[in-house]
Design an enzyme around this catalytic site. Structure first.
Site, short mmCIF file in Angstrom:
data_model
loop_
_atom_site.label_atom_id
_atom_site.label_comp_id
_atom_site.label_asym_id
_atom_site.label_seq_id
_atom_site.Cartn_x
_atom_site.Cartn_y
_atom_site.Cartn_z
NE ARG A 191 3.81 -4.27 11.08
CZ ARG A 191 3.31 -3.84 9.93
NH1 ARG A 191 3.97 -2.98 9.21
NH2 ARG A 191 2.14 -4.26 9.49
CE LYS A 219 -2.16 -1.15 3.80
NZ LYS A 219 -1.55 -2.49 3.99
CB THR A 220 3.55 2.39 2.27
OG1 THR A 220 2.72 2.18 3.41
CG2 THR A 220 4.36 3.66 2.48
CD GLN A 276 -1.63 -3.33 9.07
OE1 GLN A 276 -0.66 -2.82 9.60
NE2 GLN A 276 -1.68 -3.56 7.77
CG ASP A 314 0.47 4.89 4.34
OD1 ASP A 314 -0.35 3.95 4.21
OD2 ASP A 314 1.70 4.71 4.37
CD GLU A 315 -0.31 2.71 8.53
OE1 GLU A 315 -1.28 2.03 8.92
OE2 GLU A 315 0.81 2.22 8.29
N1 LIG Z 1 5.39 -5.39 -6.45
C1 LIG Z 1 6.34 -5.52 -5.55
N2 LIG Z 1 7.52 -6.09 -5.84
C2 LIG Z 1 8.48 -6.24 -4.94
N3 LIG Z 1 8.39 -5.82 -3.67
C3 LIG Z 1 7.24 -5.23 -3.29
C4 LIG Z 1 6.16 -5.06 -4.21
N4 LIG Z 1 5.16 -4.45 -3.53
C5 LIG Z 1 5.59 -4.26 -2.27
N5 LIG Z 1 6.83 -4.72 -2.11
C6 LIG Z 1 7.64 -4.72 -0.88
O1 LIG Z 1 6.87 -5.31 0.16
C7 LIG Z 1 7.10 -4.66 1.41
C8 LIG Z 1 5.79 -4.16 1.98
O2 LIG Z 1 5.31 -3.05 1.25
P1 LIG Z 1 4.60 -1.82 1.95
O3 LIG Z 1 5.34 -1.40 3.12
O4 LIG Z 1 4.30 -0.83 0.89
O5 LIG Z 1 3.26 -2.58 2.40
P2 LIG Z 1 2.00 -1.98 3.16
O6 LIG Z 1 0.80 -2.58 2.51
O7 LIG Z 1 2.08 -0.53 3.21
O8 LIG Z 1 2.18 -2.62 4.58
P3 LIG Z 1 1.57 -2.15 5.99
O9 LIG Z 1 0.14 -2.60 5.96
O10 LIG Z 1 2.34 -2.89 7.00
O11 LIG Z 1 1.70 -0.67 6.05
C9 LIG Z 1 8.08 -3.55 1.12
O12 LIG Z 1 9.37 -4.00 1.41
C10 LIG Z 1 7.91 -3.31 -0.37
O13 LIG Z 1 9.06 -2.77 -0.95
MG LIG Z 2 2.20 0.83 4.83
#
Ligand SMILES: Nc1ncnc2c1ncn2[C@@H]1O[C@H](COP(=O)(O)OP(=O)(O)OP(=O)(O)O)[C@@H](O)[C@H]1O
Ligand SMILES: [Mg+2]
Length: 738
Positions: free
Chosen positions: A603, A32-33, A250, A219-220
């Site tokens: 995490r 997402k981020t 979350q 975000d969040e």
């Molecule tokens: N398409 C992709 N290819 C490779 N790595 C990815 C891809 N998408 C996400 N990632 C990696 O996966 C990890 C999680 O991504 P991110 O932090 O954006 O998730 P999130 O959904 O925001 O998580 P959270 O809910 O914990 O905030 C990061 O290390 C990111 O670089």
């Molecule tokens: Mg995130």
């Protein structure tokens, strides 16, 4: 290859969908981020949007900092003009420019919790409010909840018409706002509320921001409250380019007014919103994900999600149960040490997560003893916390009132109405007569410049003298408890009943436990001995500023972050889930706690270890805890349940119990533990001896008074010119002979 080729189909969909409202609801680690940061890059590079027109909002400063870093890397030139910020700092920025429209001056001050409390005290006095019935902090927290919901004093009054209690609070609320405004001050919640008010009453101001911030990303999103949602809605209402990302699993800030309804409301306020689901997790191994899913699926009120990953199976999740919290902390620190020494991880890959800030103390001590650099996020090192410093200052004063700093620290804690002038005069007198500050206080009636104000000082001196004589025949723990009781320290915090007060209370409990453990494990425990023991760990703040450090934080602060190697400590019913939720009647409290557990598990990237202890000190008493119910929700086949390493020598029962309470230093001294288990070697031989002049990086120059063999390392006592006698480990004091 462009940066967008690294995105999966759904992520790409979300990145390319730049116009109109977009809602991305997806599980942890699904990118997402990452989608948000790529979206920003895409807007600038492919859509030709001016960076100046883009805004990204997150919750914590740490998250904002990371977002800024990620965006800088992707976008490069021009990225500094993107508005990346938290809700609160965004509002400060806006209000600094326009708050005069609301009758404040643009150089307004922001009141912190202490300021708020003293305003509330005044207000209560003026309105003759009985603060036994209406506690100041409780009033403040009622006001804060109202502000989260954008309910001003007038509205509050209308809402509570006919309810005596409510009407009373409404009057107080009104007066409180009046005082703040009169002082040209705002509190934290006002920042958001006033910005909303500003926008509502000043269409021209709102429009100027709407035209500037044409693309808004949050975000969040699951943790926004009503006021924050209104703020973003107003900003986005002209161009409607609002993209929010979140995960209902979350949502962990219900107690701060976070409102899950905002997710549902989104489609209501922004009809036709484009919804994207992300289902592939990139962060964690299959095993970690399975564990996360098996826990969160026990929540009744949630949207079913299917999160999967292509990542390897990974190692099973480790579960370790120990007899005591000391053994637990020892295991975690040794495990980190082992895995770093084999090259499997760096320190910065490792995070220790716990439910409450007070739990950091034991880990900090073990890390210090092992010379492992660490940092605490969103909190202060245990011994740097206000309440701990205050109580230690009391103990120091009782032990040896020559520490002027300690005496001055507590002379008005609690408030004794001793003014700054009085203190200066006492100080001057002490200086002129070459006596300590406390000595001067003792003879205050004979200081001519004081006049009658010496009477204010007397009760303090009497109190300390009584404590001094008590100290002769009571234990350190009893002495500490007496200080806490007589100063009303805990009573006040209990009355406050805020999250912050609660956390301070927990820290105090932890200090009592530390004292109890010291007395259990030392042959002739004394107050001086205890203070010397504490000085060993308290005086040495994180040893260097290297970026390679272990991270310690609460589960709440870990939101949005990721680490290759995660330890979740204190997995016990009554600790996590917390005692309050376990005993709560409201089942949604437990569900919130379970979401927090889900946040913690997700995490971890490669390795997750959960630890717990059968018995734990709480307020110096042993408490027997059961393993967390969350662990029981994990199918056994996902876990590797190992036996914690046993001390080599078989011990008889009493010694075993005693050992459990020893801190690292003492545990090492006893023959029961194998010294080889500790990696850090003691400084081979020292190039200075007793009587030599040495230099310490922080304390400056001093003379070595004594050197004793502490088993694991030499303990060196140095009398420093500037700050007096300090005791430290040679290994990391890094003293230089001069
Ligand atoms: N398409 C992709 N290819 C490779 N790595 C990815 C891809 N998408 C996400 N990632 C990696 O996966 C990890 C999680 O991504 P991110 O932090 O954006 O998730 P999130 O959904 O925001 O998580 P959270 O809910 O914990 O905030 C990061 O290390 C990111 O670089
Ligand atoms: Mg995130």
């Amino acid at each position: 290859m462009s940066i967008y080729d690294t995105l999966n189909e759904q992520q790409k969909d979300a990145v390319l969908h730049t116009e109109g409202p977009v809602l991305i609801l997806a599980g942890a680690g699904s990118g997402k981020t990452r989608v948000l940061t790529h979206r920003i890059a895409y807007l600038i590079e492919e859509k030709g949007v001016n960076p100046w027109n883009i805004m990204a909002i997150t919750f914590t400063n740490k998250a904002a900092g990371e977002m800024r870093e990620r965006v800088d890397k992707l976008v490069g030139f021009g990225s500094e003009s993107i508005w990346v910020s938290t809700f609160h700092s965004s509002c400060v920025r806006i209000l600094r420019r326009y708050i005069d429209r609301l009758g404040y001056d643009t150089n307004f001050v922001i009141y912190d919790a202490d300021d708020q409390k003293s305003v509330m005290k005044d207000v209560c006095k003026r309105l003759c409010v009985d603060t036994k019935t209406y506690k100041e902090k409780a009033l403040l927290s009622a006001i804060s909840r109202a502000k989260d919901e954008l309910i001003g004093p007038e509205q509050f009054e209308l809402d509570h018409r006919g309810d005596m209690n409510g009407e009373r609070i409404a009057t107080i609320y009104k007066e409180y706002q009046k005082v703040l405004k009169h002082n040209n001050a705002v509190d934290f919640d006002d920042l958001i509320c006033l910005t909303v008010e500003l926008f509502k009453n000043n269409p021209d101001v709102l429009e100027s921001y709407q035209d500037r911030l044409r693309y808004i990303m949050v975000d969040e999103y699951q943790d926004t409250n009503t006021a924050q949602f209104m703020l973003v809605s107003l900003l986005a209402s002209k161009y409607k380019n609002l993209c929010v990302v979140g995960d209902d699993d979350q949502s962990i800030y219900k107690f701060r007014g976070a409102n899950i309804a905002n997710i549902l409301n989104f489609e209501h306020v922004f009809p036709g919103a484009y919804t994207v689901k992300l289902e592939q997790n990139y962060r964690s191994t299959k095993n970690i994900l399975k564990v996360a899913n098996s826990v969160i699926k026990n929540n009744q009120s949630r949207k079913e999600k299917s999160l999967w990953t292509n990542n390897p199976e990974g190692e099973p999740i480790k579960l370790r149960q120990f007899t005591t919290g000391y053994e637990e902390a020892d295991y975690v620190v040794r495990n980190i040490e082992k895995r770093v020494s084999t090259g499997e991880f760096h320190y910065k890959d490792c995070a220790i997560l716990y439910r409450t800030n007070a739990q950091s103390r034991m880990f900090e001590e073990k890390l210090l003893m092992a010379s492992i650099p660490y940092r605490i996020i969103g909190g202060v090192n245990f011994y740097a916390r206000k309440e701990i410093k205050d109580l230690l200052a009391y103990l120091k004063t009782v032990d040896n009132a020559r520490d002027d700093l300690a005496v001055r620290r507590i002379i008005n804690v609690p408030k004794r109405g001793i003014g700054a002038t009085t203190l200066t005069r006492v100080q001057e007198y002490a200086g002129e007569h070459g006596i300590s500050f406390y000595e001067a206080l003792k003879g205050a009636s004979g200081i001519p410049s004081l006049g009658r104000s010496y009477m204010k000082v007397e009760p303090f001196v009497n109190f300390i003298q009584v404590l001094k004589s008590k100290a002769e025949h009571v234990s350190v723990k009893e002495l500490l408890e007496e200080i806490i009781e007589e100063t009303g320290y805990m009573r006040e915090l209990r009355a406050e009943a805020t999250d912050e007060a609660l956390s301070r209370l927990e820290n105090i409990d932890e200090l009592i436990s530390k004292v109890a453990a010291y007395e259990e494990s030392t042959e002739n425990p004394t107050l001086s001995g205890f203070l010397a023991d504490v000085a060993l760990v308290a005086d040495i703040d994180s040893m260097d500023d290297s970026d390679d450090h272990v991270t310690l934080m609460t589960l709440h602060s870990a939101k949005g972050l990721e680490f290759p190697n995660v330890y979740m400590a204190g997995m016990e019913d009554g600790v996590f889930p917390s005692y309050m939720t376990v005993s709560s009647e409201d089942p949604t409290d437990l569900e919130e706690e379970r979401r927090l557990c889900y946040v913690g598990i997700t995490r971890a990237m490669r390795q997750l270890t959960m630890t717990c202890a059968r018995q734990r000190m709480a307020r110096g008493e042993i408490q027997y805890n059961r393993m967390s119910r969350f662990i029981k929700e994990i199918p056994e086949e996902y876990l590797s349940i190992g036996q914690p390493a046993k001390p080599k020598t078989e011990l008889n029962q009493p010694t075993k119990r005693k050992l459990a309470f020893q801190d690292a230093k003492n545990a090492f001294k006893s023959k029961a533990l194998d010294p080889k288990q500790f990696k850090v070697e003691k400084a081979g031989s020292l190039d200075y001896g007793v009587g030599d002049t040495v230099k310490h990086i922080k304390f400056g120059v001093g003379i070595v008074e004594s050197i004793t063999d502490g088993g694991r390392d030499f303990e060196v006592t140095v009398n420093f010119d500037k700050c007096g006698v300090k005791k430290m480990f040679a290994g990391f004091a890094k003293l230089k002979k001069i």
